[in-house]
Design a protein around this motif. Structure first.
Motif, PDB file in Angstrom:
ATOM      1  N   GLU A  31       0.825  -1.204   0.000  1.00 39.49           N
ATOM      2  CA  GLU A  31       0.000   0.000   0.000  1.00 39.49           C
ATOM      3  C   GLU A  31       0.865   1.262   0.000  1.00 39.49           C
ATOM      4  O   GLU A  31       0.564   2.237  -0.679  1.00 39.49           O
ATOM      5  N   ARG A  32       1.941   1.242   0.761  1.00 41.11           N
ATOM      6  CA  ARG A  32       2.837   2.400   0.798  1.00 41.11           C
ATOM      7  C   ARG A  32       3.449   2.649  -0.584  1.00 41.11           C
ATOM      8  O   ARG A  32       3.542   3.785  -1.046  1.00 41.11           O
ATOM      9  N   VAL A  33       3.867   1.566  -1.236  1.00 38.27           N
ATOM     10  CA  VAL A  33       4.461   1.700  -2.568  1.00 38.27           C
ATOM     11  C   VAL A  33       3.459   2.301  -3.548  1.00 38.27           C
ATOM     12  O   VAL A  33       3.800   3.167  -4.366  1.00 38.27           O
ATOM     13  N   SER A  34       2.219   1.855  -3.458  1.00 39.10           N
ATOM     14  CA  SER A  34       1.202   2.325  -4.404  1.00 39.10           C
ATOM     15  C   SER A  34       0.888   3.805  -4.225  1.00 39.10           C
ATOM     16  O   SER A  34       0.299   4.429  -5.114  1.00 39.10           O
ATOM     17  N   GLN A  35       1.273   4.376  -3.061  1.00 40.88           N
ATOM     18  CA  GLN A  35       1.041   5.802  -2.837  1.00 40.88           C
ATOM     19  C   GLN A  35       2.039   6.672  -3.597  1.00 40.88           C
ATOM     20  O   GLN A  35       1.786   7.856  -3.819  1.00 40.88           O
ATOM     21  N   VAL A  36       3.186   6.107  -3.969  1.00 36.41           N
ATOM     22  CA  VAL A  36       4.227   6.928  -4.602  1.00 36.41           C
ATOM     23  C   VAL A  36       4.455   6.582  -6.065  1.00 36.41           C
ATOM     24  O   VAL A  36       5.238   7.246  -6.746  1.00 36.41           O
ATOM     25  N   HIS A  37       3.793   5.532  -6.572  1.00 37.18           N
ATOM     26  CA  HIS A  37       3.978   5.170  -7.977  1.00 37.18           C
ATOM     27  C   HIS A  37       2.751   4.412  -8.456  1.00 37.18           C
ATOM     28  O   HIS A  37       2.143   3.653  -7.708  1.00 37.18           O
ATOM     29  N   SER A  38       2.384   4.621  -9.721  1.00 40.11           N
ATOM     30  CA  SER A  38       1.259   3.881 -10.301  1.00 40.11           C
ATOM     31  C   SER A  38       1.796   2.675 -11.062  1.00 40.11           C
ATOM     32  O   SER A  38       2.892   2.720 -11.639  1.00 40.11           O
ATOM     33  N   PHE A  39       1.023   1.585 -11.068  1.00 47.87           N
ATOM     34  CA  PHE A  39       1.469   0.333 -11.671  1.00 47.87           C
ATOM     35  C   PHE A  39       0.370  -0.206 -12.585  1.00 47.87           C
ATOM     36  O   PHE A  39      -0.454  -1.029 -12.172  1.00 47.87           O
ATOM     37  N   ALA A  40       0.369   0.259 -13.820  1.00 48.97           N
ATOM     38  CA  ALA A  40      -0.653  -0.171 -14.764  1.00 48.97           C
ATOM     39  C   ALA A  40      -0.517  -1.649 -15.109  1.00 48.97           C
ATOM     40  O   ALA A  40      -1.495  -2.310 -15.467  1.00 48.97           O
ATOM     41  N   LYS A  41       0.690  -2.190 -15.000  1.00 49.02           N
ATOM     42  CA  LYS A  41       0.925  -3.590 -15.352  1.00 49.02           C
ATOM     43  C   LYS A  41       0.651  -4.533 -14.189  1.00 49.02           C
ATOM     44  O   LYS A  41       0.730  -5.751 -14.333  1.00 49.02           O
ATOM     45  N   GLY A  42       0.355  -3.998 -13.026  1.00 51.66           N
ATOM     46  CA  GLY A  42       0.290  -4.793 -11.809  1.00 51.66           C
ATOM     47  C   GLY A  42       1.600  -4.639 -11.060  1.00 51.66           C
ATOM     48  O   GLY A  42       2.533  -3.973 -11.522  1.00 51.66           O
ATOM     49  N   MET A  43       1.688  -5.235  -9.882  1.00 54.78           N
ATOM     50  CA  MET A  43       2.889  -5.087  -9.074  1.00 54.78           C
ATOM     51  C   MET A  43       3.022  -6.280  -8.145  1.00 54.78           C
ATOM     52  O   MET A  43       2.064  -7.034  -7.927  1.00 54.78           O
ATOM     53  N   GLY A  44       4.204  -6.440  -7.601  1.00 56.36           N
ATOM     54  CA  GLY A  44       4.426  -7.530  -6.661  1.00 56.36           C
ATOM     55  C   GLY A  44       5.445  -7.136  -5.617  1.00 56.36           C
ATOM     56  O   GLY A  44       6.173  -6.150  -5.758  1.00 56.36           O
ATOM     57  N   LEU A  45       5.495  -7.917  -4.537  1.00 55.90           N
ATOM     58  CA  LEU A  45       6.437  -7.664  -3.463  1.00 55.90           C
ATOM     59  C   LEU A  45       6.728  -8.983  -2.768  1.00 55.90           C
ATOM     60  O   LEU A  45       5.799  -9.722  -2.411  1.00 55.90           O
ATOM     61  N   ALA A  46       8.002  -9.289  -2.570  1.00 53.27           N
ATOM     62  CA  ALA A  46       8.418 -10.510  -1.886  1.00 53.27           C
ATOM     63  C   ALA A  46       8.968 -10.155  -0.511  1.00 53.27           C
ATOM     64  O   ALA A  46       9.521  -9.072  -0.298  1.00 53.27           O
ATOM     65  N   ALA A  47       8.822 -11.086   0.439  1.00 56.99           N
ATOM     66  CA  ALA A  47       9.234 -10.820   1.822  1.00 56.99           C
ATOM     67  C   ALA A  47      10.685 -10.361   1.946  1.00 56.99           C
ATOM     68  O   ALA A  47      10.969  -9.455   2.744  1.00 56.99           O
ATOM     69  N   PRO A  48      11.644 -10.933   1.201  1.00 56.76           N
ATOM     70  CA  PRO A  48      13.019 -10.430   1.333  1.00 56.76           C
ATOM     71  C   PRO A  48      13.153  -8.950   1.001  1.00 56.76           C
ATOM     72  O   PRO A  48      14.070  -8.288   1.503  1.00 56.76           O
ATOM     73  N   GLN A  49      12.259  -8.414   0.185  1.00 58.60           N
ATOM     74  CA  GLN A  49      12.345  -7.007  -0.181  1.00 58.60           C
ATOM     75  C   GLN A  49      11.952  -6.069   0.950  1.00 58.60           C
ATOM     76  O   GLN A  49      12.163  -4.868   0.867  1.00 58.60           O
ATOM     77  N   ILE A  50      11.355  -6.618   2.012  1.00 57.50           N
ATOM     78  CA  ILE A  50      11.080  -5.803   3.193  1.00 57.50           C
ATOM     79  C   ILE A  50      11.892  -6.319   4.376  1.00 57.50           C
ATOM     80  O   ILE A  50      11.549  -6.085   5.528  1.00 57.50           O
ATOM     81  N   GLY A  51      12.965  -7.058   4.063  1.00 58.60           N
ATOM     82  CA  GLY A  51      13.894  -7.494   5.100  1.00 58.60           C
ATOM     83  C   GLY A  51      13.501  -8.737   5.851  1.00 58.60           C
ATOM     84  O   GLY A  51      14.044  -9.020   6.923  1.00 58.60           O
ATOM     85  N   ILE A  52      12.556  -9.520   5.319  1.00 56.88           N
ATOM     86  CA  ILE A  52      12.095 -10.743   5.977  1.00 56.88           C
ATOM     87  C   ILE A  52      12.450 -11.928   5.088  1.00 56.88           C
ATOM     88  O   ILE A  52      11.914 -12.058   3.977  1.00 56.88           O
ATOM     89  N   GLY A  53      13.324 -12.795   5.545  1.00 52.66           N
ATOM     90  CA  GLY A  53      13.786 -13.907   4.726  1.00 52.66           C
ATOM     91  C   GLY A  53      12.887 -15.119   4.773  1.00 52.66           C
ATOM     92  O   GLY A  53      13.346 -16.242   5.036  1.00 52.66           O
ATOM     93  N   ARG A  54      11.609 -14.927   4.491  1.00 47.83           N
ATOM     94  CA  ARG A  54      10.643 -16.023   4.491  1.00 47.83           C
ATOM     95  C   ARG A  54       9.986 -16.128   3.120  1.00 47.83           C
ATOM     96  O   ARG A  54       9.899 -15.141   2.366  1.00 47.83           O
ATOM     97  N   ALA A  55       9.505 -17.337   2.803  1.00 49.38           N
ATOM     98  CA  ALA A  55       8.995 -17.628   1.463  1.00 49.38           C
ATOM     99  C   ALA A  55       7.546 -17.188   1.298  1.00 49.38           C
ATOM    100  O   ALA A  55       6.609 -17.998   1.273  1.00 49.38           O
TER     101      ALA A  55
END
Length: 507
Positions: free
Chosen positions: A370-394
């Motif tokens: 949600e925070r990311v969507s506040q600063v950029h629009s994603f017409a193609k869709g978007m994704g986020l994986a746990a390691p990208q927020i510092g959590i090494g879980r699948a």
């Protein structure tokens, strides 16, 4: 002397239990997950939290370290040790009945919330919370008290930092200024637990003129208000459904000059965390911005979390738009290329044993998405994986161009089409560039639901690309490794596809 010890022990042990549960809740760990970290059995922790077993020093130290409680748990253990003596401190059984403090189950199920209206306002550096609940006694006995909790967390996701803040500047009764009424009658209250970052209070159905219990079949409104300064509050506000509730209404009131942006996240006993199913209504008048939202018959244990962002004075002189795309992502908590976690294989969840852990991680992913969507629009869709927020879980999330969220736990690609195509991708972890990446036009992904059941889902075209990108993250790969030899990413300034969906000709 024995009688004095028996009188003191329940209070000291109950305080330890409350502290332990508080930090376990802050970090989102289940009893089983904590047991694995501290080297004790889940049964041991269950007995400790029920009050039927006195914790050992080793357990208290390990729990404090893994929950990053900054010695808060150790201090409570020392209180228990002081009242029980050395033998009890070694973990022996305690025969004195100890009341179990569980805000989730108190008061009894005889109470139903017909309507909760929660209001939060901010002005002059002070947050003011007002909770109005219409309670009905559907049991057979009079209700004479009602338990409430006031909890703060200035730095969600970093409990150690929050604890350091509250140890130095604890939440005080003077600043809270708690007041409560039942109908037109003022209510007295009694402290259950007084901690640096949270308070628990019994609101009593009585005042100086006498008692006014809530008798079976009766309904009444209770109304309580408290304040917390901005330096001890955090940019979030959560309501948890702890009693059967027929209607929940939320209202926020912020100064227009702060340019507030607000979004909501709903979580439940499943791992499916998602934005509110209906939009938050916004209205501006007389220099204030009002946000309102409501839901009917929310399920027990559901949590509704509202987060916000104010435009700070720093942003006035250095607005978000002046930051590079990667700096923007870093500023809202996205791990950037160069961090070792992006090159490591994420640890799978042991489901359903680690269901609570999975829910916590998914909820945090939704929040960051949600925070990311506040600063950029994603017409193609978007994704986020746990390691990208510092959590090494699948765990990973993918949001489709239409806003639907796909949750992936322990995903792996088990089949892919021989047909491929090559299109530009962006990655939040190095968002200054876009890279031309070849990927299969369809993939089959095996993943699990929160109960540990295996699922196989077919993803095609744009969704196959989005899902494949996120699964790569869980195996320590960035899209650079998939690019053809000799091809390099281009600066985002040269990229012409922003605001457009990927192009897939009809096959």
């Amino acid at each position: 002397m024995k009688r004095d010890e028996d009188e003191e022990t329940p209070q000291a042990l109950s305080a330890f239990i409350a502290e332990l549960r508080h930090w376990r809740e802050v970090t989102g760990l289940s009893q089983k997950a904590l047991a694995r970290l501290v080297g004790y059995t889940p049964s041991y922790i269950s007995k400790v939290e029920r009050g039927s077993l006195v914790p050992s020093r080793e357990f208290a130290e390990n729990a404090d370290r893994h929950l990053r409680a900054g010695n808060a748990i150790i201090r409570r253990w020392k209180d228990v040790n002081q009242t029980l003596g050395e033998n009890a401190a070694k973990g022996h059984q305690h025969d004195t009945p100890v009341p179990v403090d569980d805000p989730q189950s108190k008061p009894s199920a005889a109470l139903v919330v017909e309507h909760e209206r929660a209001e939060l306002s901010f002005d002059s550096g002070l947050f003011k919370t007002r909770i109005r609940r219409q309670l009905r006694n559907v049991g057979a006995e009079p209700v004479t008290r009602y338990l409430i909790r006031i909890a703060v967390d200035r730095y969600p996701g970093d409990p150690e930092r929050s604890n350091q803040l509250y140890r130095k500047f604890p939440l005080t009764w003077e600043e809270i200024g708690l007041s409560a009424v039942c109908g037109d009658e003022p209510m007295t209250w009694r402290v259950q637990h007084d901690r640096d970052a949270f308070k628990e209070v019994w609101l009593l159905f009585e005042n100086a003129d006498g008692r006014f219990p809530l008798y079976p079949g009766e309904s009444t409104w209770i109304d309580y208000v408290y304040t917390v300064s901005a330096d001890k509050w955090g940019p979030w506000w959560q309501r948890a459904i702890r009693l059967p509730t027929q209607r929940l209404s939320l209202a926020l009131d912020f100064p227009e000059g702060l340019q507030p942006v607000v979004w909501g996240i709903e979580t439940s006993m499943t791992a499916e965390a998602s934005p509110f199913k209906t939009p938050i209504y916004r209205e501006t008048r007389d220099g204030r911005v009002y946000f309102t939202w409501s839901t009917e018959d929310p399920p027990l244990h559901a949590r509704y979390r509202i987060e916000w962002k104010f435009k700070s004075p720093k942003e006035e002189s250095s607005p978000m738009e002046t930051l590079s795309p990667s700096e923007q992502m870093r500023s809202i908590g996205i791990v950037q290329e160069g961090d070792p976690i992006l090159t490591e294989t994420a640890r799978p969840f042991d489901l359903p044993t680690e269901a609570e852990d999975a829910r916590r991680v998914v909820a945090q992913l939704v929040s960051n998405l949600e925070r990311v969507s506040q600063v950029h629009s994603f017409a193609k869709g978007m994704g986020l994986a746990a390691p990208q927020i510092g959590i090494g879980r699948a765990a990973a999330l993918v949001r489709t161009p239409t806003g639907e969220i796909v949750t992936l736990l322990n995903p792996r690609v088990i089949n892919e089409s021989s047909e491929t195509d090559e299109q530009y991708e962006g990655c939040l972890s190095f968002f200054d560039v876009r890279g031309m990446v070849p990927r299969p036009l369809s993939i089959e992904v095996e993943h699990q639901d929160i109960d540990g059941n295996a699922r196989i889902t077919l993803f095609e075209e744009g969704m196959a690309r989005l899902v494949g990108h996120e699964i790569d993250h869980l195996y320590g790969q960035l899209y650079r490794v998939r690019m053809r030899a000799g091809v390099e990413p281009i600066p985002v300034s040269q990229y012409k596809g922003t605001g457009q969906q990927w192009n897939y000709p009809t096959r």
